[in-house]
Design a protein around this motif. Structure first.
Motif, PDB file in Angstrom:
ATOM      1  N   ILE A  63     -79.388  12.832  21.951  1.00 29.62           N
ATOM      2  CA  ILE A  63     -80.028  13.435  22.303  1.00 29.62           C
ATOM      3  C   ILE A  63     -81.757  14.296  21.731  1.00 29.62           C
ATOM      4  O   ILE A  63     -82.242  14.422  23.052  1.00 29.62           O
ATOM      5  CB  ILE A  63     -78.876  14.873  22.559  1.00 29.62           C
ATOM      6  CG1 ILE A  63     -79.482  15.693  23.766  1.00 29.62           C
ATOM      7  CG2 ILE A  63     -78.868  15.740  20.902  1.00 29.62           C
ATOM      8  CD1 ILE A  63     -78.985  15.776  24.826  1.00 29.62           C
ATOM      9  N   GLU A  64     -81.541  14.147  20.745  1.00 30.61           N
ATOM     10  CA  GLU A  64     -82.817  14.267  19.863  1.00 30.61           C
ATOM     11  C   GLU A  64     -83.887  13.244  20.854  1.00 30.61           C
ATOM     12  O   GLU A  64     -85.199  14.200  21.585  1.00 30.61           O
ATOM     13  CB  GLU A  64     -82.898  13.789  18.559  1.00 30.61           C
ATOM     14  CG  GLU A  64     -82.232  15.246  18.058  1.00 30.61           C
ATOM     15  CD  GLU A  64     -80.584  14.820  18.239  1.00 30.61           C
ATOM     16  OE1 GLU A  64     -79.904  13.536  18.640  1.00 30.61           O
ATOM     17  OE2 GLU A  64     -79.762  15.578  16.899  1.00 30.61           O
ATOM     18  N   ILE A  65     -83.598  12.265  21.106  1.00 30.77           N
ATOM     19  CA  ILE A  65     -84.318  11.290  21.483  1.00 30.77           C
ATOM     20  C   ILE A  65     -84.882  11.512  23.453  1.00 30.77           C
ATOM     21  O   ILE A  65     -86.513  11.598  23.805  1.00 30.77           O
ATOM     22  CB  ILE A  65     -84.789   9.747  21.798  1.00 30.77           C
ATOM     23  CG1 ILE A  65     -84.901   9.777  20.216  1.00 30.77           C
ATOM     24  CG2 ILE A  65     -85.826   9.122  21.596  1.00 30.77           C
ATOM     25  CD1 ILE A  65     -84.226   8.331  19.489  1.00 30.77           C
ATOM     26  N   LEU A 115     -82.700   7.315  28.743  1.00 32.12           N
ATOM     27  CA  LEU A 115     -83.685   8.247  28.503  1.00 32.12           C
ATOM     28  C   LEU A 115     -83.759   9.282  29.444  1.00 32.12           C
ATOM     29  O   LEU A 115     -83.883   9.843  29.722  1.00 32.12           O
ATOM     30  CB  LEU A 115     -84.197   7.498  26.810  1.00 32.12           C
ATOM     31  CG  LEU A 115     -83.690   7.286  25.656  1.00 32.12           C
ATOM     32  CD1 LEU A 115     -84.494   6.834  25.298  1.00 32.12           C
ATOM     33  CD2 LEU A 115     -83.018   8.940  25.022  1.00 32.12           C
ATOM     34  N   ALA A 116     -84.665   7.643  30.561  1.00 36.73           N
ATOM     35  CA  ALA A 116     -84.939   8.020  31.802  1.00 36.73           C
ATOM     36  C   ALA A 116     -84.266   9.177  32.016  1.00 36.73           C
ATOM     37  O   ALA A 116     -84.833  10.450  32.903  1.00 36.73           O
ATOM     38  CB  ALA A 116     -85.999   7.603  32.141  1.00 36.73           C
ATOM     39  N   LYS A 117     -82.823   8.678  32.752  1.00 37.06           N
ATOM     40  CA  LYS A 117     -82.638   9.371  33.608  1.00 37.06           C
ATOM     41  C   LYS A 117     -82.657  10.666  33.373  1.00 37.06           C
ATOM     42  O   LYS A 117     -82.356  11.789  33.800  1.00 37.06           O
ATOM     43  CB  LYS A 117     -80.642   8.423  33.893  1.00 37.06           C
ATOM     44  CG  LYS A 117     -81.224   7.625  35.183  1.00 37.06           C
ATOM     45  CD  LYS A 117     -80.223   7.176  35.027  1.00 37.06           C
ATOM     46  CE  LYS A 117     -79.138   5.909  34.973  1.00 37.06           C
ATOM     47  NZ  LYS A 117     -77.993   5.450  34.748  1.00 37.06           N
ATOM     48  N   TYR A 118     -81.655  10.808  32.325  1.00 39.14           N
ATOM     49  CA  TYR A 118     -81.423  12.615  30.859  1.00 39.14           C
ATOM     50  C   TYR A 118     -82.819  13.017  31.417  1.00 39.14           C
ATOM     51  O   TYR A 118     -82.594  14.011  32.096  1.00 39.14           O
ATOM     52  CB  TYR A 118     -81.279  12.267  29.856  1.00 39.14           C
ATOM     53  CG  TYR A 118     -80.917  14.059  29.031  1.00 39.14           C
ATOM     54  CD1 TYR A 118     -79.483  14.154  29.517  1.00 39.14           C
ATOM     55  CD2 TYR A 118     -81.854  13.823  28.426  1.00 39.14           C
ATOM     56  CE1 TYR A 118     -79.979  15.601  28.838  1.00 39.14           C
ATOM     57  CE2 TYR A 118     -82.204  14.666  28.049  1.00 39.14           C
ATOM     58  CZ  TYR A 118     -80.680  15.982  28.156  1.00 39.14           C
ATOM     59  OH  TYR A 118     -81.024  17.566  27.829  1.00 39.14           O
ATOM     60  N   VAL A 132     -88.138  12.331  25.315  1.00 35.80           N
ATOM     61  CA  VAL A 132     -88.872  11.844  26.277  1.00 35.80           C
ATOM     62  C   VAL A 132     -89.477  13.505  27.642  1.00 35.80           C
ATOM     63  O   VAL A 132     -90.490  12.953  28.121  1.00 35.80           O
ATOM     64  CB  VAL A 132     -88.122  11.011  26.603  1.00 35.80           C
ATOM     65  CG1 VAL A 132     -88.315  10.834  28.316  1.00 35.80           C
ATOM     66  CG2 VAL A 132     -87.659   9.694  25.609  1.00 35.80           C
ATOM     67  N   THR A 133     -88.252  14.381  27.906  1.00 35.48           N
ATOM     68  CA  THR A 133     -88.097  15.356  28.369  1.00 35.48           C
ATOM     69  C   THR A 133     -89.084  16.004  28.570  1.00 35.48           C
ATOM     70  O   THR A 133     -90.527  16.400  29.257  1.00 35.48           O
ATOM     71  CB  THR A 133     -86.654  15.745  27.829  1.00 35.48           C
ATOM     72  OG1 THR A 133     -85.993  15.186  28.156  1.00 35.48           O
ATOM     73  CG2 THR A 133     -87.065  16.792  29.691  1.00 35.48           C
ATOM     74  N   VAL A 148     -94.267   4.667  24.371  1.00 36.03           N
ATOM     75  CA  VAL A 148     -93.855   3.698  23.244  1.00 36.03           C
ATOM     76  C   VAL A 148     -92.815   4.286  22.332  1.00 36.03           C
ATOM     77  O   VAL A 148     -93.623   4.602  21.397  1.00 36.03           O
ATOM     78  CB  VAL A 148     -94.770   1.962  22.792  1.00 36.03           C
ATOM     79  CG1 VAL A 148     -93.547   1.057  21.932  1.00 36.03           C
ATOM     80  CG2 VAL A 148     -95.244   1.848  23.459  1.00 36.03           C
ATOM     81  N   LEU A 149     -91.698   3.879  21.898  1.00 29.04           N
ATOM     82  CA  LEU A 149     -90.483   4.173  21.501  1.00 29.04           C
ATOM     83  C   LEU A 149     -90.077   3.366  20.065  1.00 29.04           C
ATOM     84  O   LEU A 149     -89.815   2.630  20.515  1.00 29.04           O
ATOM     85  CB  LEU A 149     -88.964   5.231  21.739  1.00 29.04           C
ATOM     86  CG  LEU A 149     -89.784   5.958  23.033  1.00 29.04           C
ATOM     87  CD1 LEU A 149     -88.661   5.791  24.075  1.00 29.04           C
ATOM     88  CD2 LEU A 149     -89.981   7.407  22.390  1.00 29.04           C
TER      89      LEU A 149
END
Ligand SMILES: [Zn+2]
Length: 441
Positions: free
Chosen positions: A90-92, A117-120, A96-97, A80-81
């Motif tokens: 980009i940091e978040i 975020l998920a797609k990145y 996630v990555t 949970v963010l």
């Protein structure tokens, strides 16, 4: 709901016909979306997945998704963010990555920010991504691009699309009404962006694929006529809006770029987001900003349609156009320490007064045919404003949670943010808007 899902399956097949195989294999809207997504994750070979959400989306739909995934035998890791407000930086995205690195896939429970975020992360790890949409608030779920903030600058990055997008009408209906209104307004950006893309093709030879608008046929007019029902929160109308937004994303996927739905109106919204990032003022929801900006860019198109080609005087207009030095000084003044990055975007699009004269000659000679073509399809700004108002969305800069004068500045200065020719450039060349914002200093 069968009709909607059959139509989405058909649209996905059309995309594959246009661009070949794509990671996106399933779009599904119905009350059993969570269970269908869980089954699909098993089909994809996902045994353990990272489930990302924020506090709101976790409460709205998280439990449903976890139960379904666990029932299907999928091991879940809950992330949970809690950053407030959660932004796609980009940091978040890298965070996630990292969290997903040892798992088989990523599930995002949320809307635009969580999807991006998920797609990145999925793209970077080359792992499948499933999106469980909690709001019909934007058209990016099915697209192959993400918008991330990198060193404060909003950048569009090409990524692999999600493997599947799922939505439960009961969850969508419960989304905040301003998010639903924002999604509706984001959908309507096509009314202005499509003309921007066509003129960029004519004057700057940008690749143009009108087939990308295939995904608007039939449903665009229907959604416009459903505005009041969407505003009243009628489940069928909101489900239809979600269908429209998924199809709108497919037009970007088919075009391999955001061009069909993102022109000058999106640049104005990016400008507001960037002012927010650099100067600490608030911004509003993406779609809310885009809606107000679309009314603005459609007004510019309407002025161009009303002016007519005979009154265009390329020689006079180009001699009134400022020098590159003056424009760069205005960019420096507007952006200070980050002006350098913005100049990198602007310079390839910049033209000398002589080149502008040539460009306006071309426009003038082809304007009758071109304007005749776009006149047939283009909505008036009044019609779009009425529709957004019927949904309960903002239609003036005053109603947005932004610093109002930034909107005025954006009309002239947003065009410097990206190497994409739009109505903002054309209007500046035609002398309909100031070629840059003059602060009067
Ligand atoms: Zn948008």
């Amino acid at each position: 709901m069968n009709n909607i899902n059959d139509n989405l399956t058909k649209a996905l097949k059309t995309v594959q016909k246009m661009i070949g195989p794509t990671a996106l294999q399933k779009c599904y809207i119905d009350l059993d979306a969570a269970a269908r997504m869980a089954d699909f994750s098993t089909d994809l070979g996902i045994r353990r997945c990272l489930v990302i959400s924020d506090s709101n989306t976790r409460a709205a739909a998280g439990e449903h998704v976890f139960l379904a995934l666990r029932y299907a035998g999928n091991g879940t890791t809950d992330l949970v963010l809690k950053m407030e407000p959660l932004e796609a930086t980009i940091e978040i995205a890298e965070f996630v990555t990292e969290k997903a690195a040892n798992l088989d896939g990523i599930v995002a429970v949320g809307a635009g920010t969580l999807s991006d975020l998920a797609k990145y992360a999925g793209n970077k790890l080359q792992k499948p991504v499933l999106l469980y949409a909690t709001a019909p608030s934007m058209n990016g779920y099915t697209s192959s691009i993400v918008a991330l903030r990198i060193k404060g600058l909003k950048q569009t990055i090409p990524v692999k699309p999600a493997s599947g997008v799922f939505a439960d009408p009961e969850v969508l209906v419960a989304a905040p009404s301003r998010m639903i209104a924002a999604g509706f307004a984001d959908y309507l950006s096509k009314s202005s962006a499509s003309a921007d893309w066509a003129v960029a093709h004519m004057l700057r030879s940008e690749p143009y694929q009108p087939e990308a608008f295939e995904f608007y046929k039939g449903i665009y007019d229907e959604l416009l006529s459903l505005a009041s029902e969407i505003g009243a929160g009628k489940p069928e109308a909101i489900t239809k809006l979600m269908q429209g937004l998924l199809l709108s994303g497919l037009s970007m996927l088919a075009a391999g770029a955001s061009s069909p739905v993102s022109g000058g109106e999106h640049l104005i919204s990016h400008y507001l987001d960037m002012k927010s990032a650099f100067e600490g003022v608030s911004h509003d929801l993406h779609g809310a900003q885009v809606g107000v900006a679309t009314i603005q860019t459609l007004s510019l198109w309407q002025q161009i349609l009303n002016t007519g080609p005979t009154s265009i005087d390329p020689e006079k207009l180009s001699s009134n156009y400022p020098s590159e030095k003056d424009i760069e000084a205005a960019i420096e003044e507007d952006w200070g320490p980050v002006a350098k990055t913005i100049l990198e975007q602007w310079r390839p699009k910049s033209r000398t007064p002589h080149e502008i004269r040539m460009e306006l000659e071309v426009f003038k000679s082809r304007a009758d045919e071109f304007l005749g073509m776009i006149r047939k399809e283009m909505e008036t700004p009044q019609k779009i404003a009425q529709a957004i108002q019927a949904v309960g969305g903002p239609i003036t800069a005053k109603e947005l949670t932004i610093r109002e004068r930034d909107f005025q500045k954006a009309i002239s200065n947003a065009r410097f943010l990206r190497n994409r020719f739009t109505v903002l450039d054309l209007a500046a060349e035609l002398g309909l808007i100031p070629p840059f914002y003059d602060s009067g200093n």
